[in-house]
Design a protein around this motif. Structure first.
Motif, PDB file in Angstrom:
ATOM      1  N   MET A  83      13.049 -72.548 -59.521  1.00 46.33           N
ATOM      2  CA  MET A  83      13.469 -71.407 -58.710  1.00 46.33           C
ATOM      3  C   MET A  83      13.745 -71.766 -57.249  1.00 46.33           C
ATOM      4  N   LYS A  84      13.362 -72.957 -56.810  1.00 47.45           N
ATOM      5  CA  LYS A  84      13.711 -73.414 -55.464  1.00 47.45           C
ATOM      6  C   LYS A  84      15.209 -73.670 -55.340  1.00 47.45           C
ATOM      7  N   HIS A  85      15.891 -73.781 -56.472  1.00 47.06           N
ATOM      8  CA  HIS A  85      17.295 -74.194 -56.475  1.00 47.06           C
ATOM      9  C   HIS A  85      18.239 -73.155 -57.061  1.00 47.06           C
ATOM     10  N   CYS A  86      17.740 -71.943 -57.315  1.00 49.84           N
ATOM     11  CA  CYS A  86      18.585 -70.916 -57.920  1.00 49.84           C
ATOM     12  C   CYS A  86      17.954 -69.548 -57.719  1.00 49.84           C
ATOM     13  N   ARG A  87      18.681 -68.533 -58.167  1.00 52.03           N
ATOM     14  CA  ARG A  87      18.122 -67.185 -58.257  1.00 52.03           C
ATOM     15  C   ARG A  87      18.552 -66.606 -59.597  1.00 52.03           C
ATOM     16  N   VAL A  88      17.720 -65.768 -60.154  1.00 52.45           N
ATOM     17  CA  VAL A  88      18.035 -65.148 -61.434  1.00 52.45           C
ATOM     18  C   VAL A  88      19.082 -64.064 -61.189  1.00 52.45           C
ATOM     19  N   GLU A  89      20.165 -64.143 -61.916  1.00 52.70           N
ATOM     20  CA  GLU A  89      21.241 -63.164 -61.789  1.00 52.70           C
ATOM     21  C   GLU A  89      21.172 -62.119 -62.907  1.00 52.70           C
ATOM     22  N   ARG A  90      20.739 -62.555 -64.085  1.00 54.07           N
ATOM     23  CA  ARG A  90      20.635 -61.650 -65.230  1.00 54.07           C
ATOM     24  C   ARG A  90      19.552 -62.182 -66.161  1.00 54.07           C
ATOM     25  N   PHE A  91      18.734 -61.273 -66.682  1.00 55.51           N
ATOM     26  CA  PHE A  91      17.694 -61.657 -67.629  1.00 55.51           C
ATOM     27  C   PHE A  91      17.768 -60.698 -68.804  1.00 55.51           C
ATOM     28  N   GLU A  92      17.905 -61.265 -69.999  1.00 59.55           N
ATOM     29  CA  GLU A  92      18.033 -60.460 -71.205  1.00 59.55           C
ATOM     30  C   GLU A  92      16.916 -60.818 -72.179  1.00 59.55           C
ATOM     31  N   VAL A  93      16.278 -59.787 -72.716  1.00 60.45           N
ATOM     32  CA  VAL A  93      15.224 -59.967 -73.700  1.00 60.45           C
ATOM     33  C   VAL A  93      15.724 -59.367 -75.007  1.00 60.45           C
ATOM     34  N   PHE A  94      15.733 -60.200 -76.053  1.00 61.56           N
ATOM     35  CA  PHE A  94      16.145 -59.755 -77.375  1.00 61.56           C
ATOM     36  C   PHE A  94      14.906 -59.750 -78.257  1.00 61.56           C
TER      37      PHE A  94
END
Length: 133
Positions: A83-94
């Motif tokens: 997470m130091k190198h990105c950010r979550v844009e979308r999270f999907e739970v199936f």
């Protein structure tokens, strides 16, 4: 009908890689996946990078909500490094996690991204004991 697969959860995490961090992101992901392969409860982990758009897509398959909790407990340092190198844009739970995992996912992603939950209609898993080793 209830089967073993009724508790299976598939997570799809879409991450926006920070400009100038692609190689550091790649290294952190490789370390995290190697750790998960050796110690994690996941049945499957796959991560893909779209360099042109600076997006990464991670898919993780879990047997059940207990496996998700185990992953969170043992992998936090690796998650933090990624997470130091990105950010979550979308999270999907199936699938249908229990209320504790739903709350954990919601608190983990906060208001920073789109979050969806999709219950299962039908499906199966072909993994054998030999392929899980």
């Amino acid at each position: 009908m209830t089967t073993q697969n009724d508790t299976t959860l598939l997570f799809r995490n879409t991450m926006r890689i920070t400009d100038g961090h692609l190689e550091s992101f790649r290294s952190a992901i490789v370390r995290a996946v190697e750790f998960a392969q050796q110690h994690g409860p996941q049945l499957m982990v796959q991560t893909f990078v779209d360099e042109e758009r600076m997006l990464a897509h991670s898919f993780q398959l879990y047997r059940d909500s207990d496996a998700v909790r185990t992953h969170w407990k043992i992998a936090d340092p690796y998650i933090q490094e990624v997470m130091k190198h990105c950010r979550v844009e979308r999270f999907e739970v199936f699938g249908e996690p229990d209320t504790d995992v739903v709350a954990g996912v919601r608190s983990g992603v906060g208001e920073q991204c789109s979050l969806t939950f999709s219950p299962r209609i039908a499906g199966f898993v072909r993994f054998t004991a030999a392929s899980q080793a």
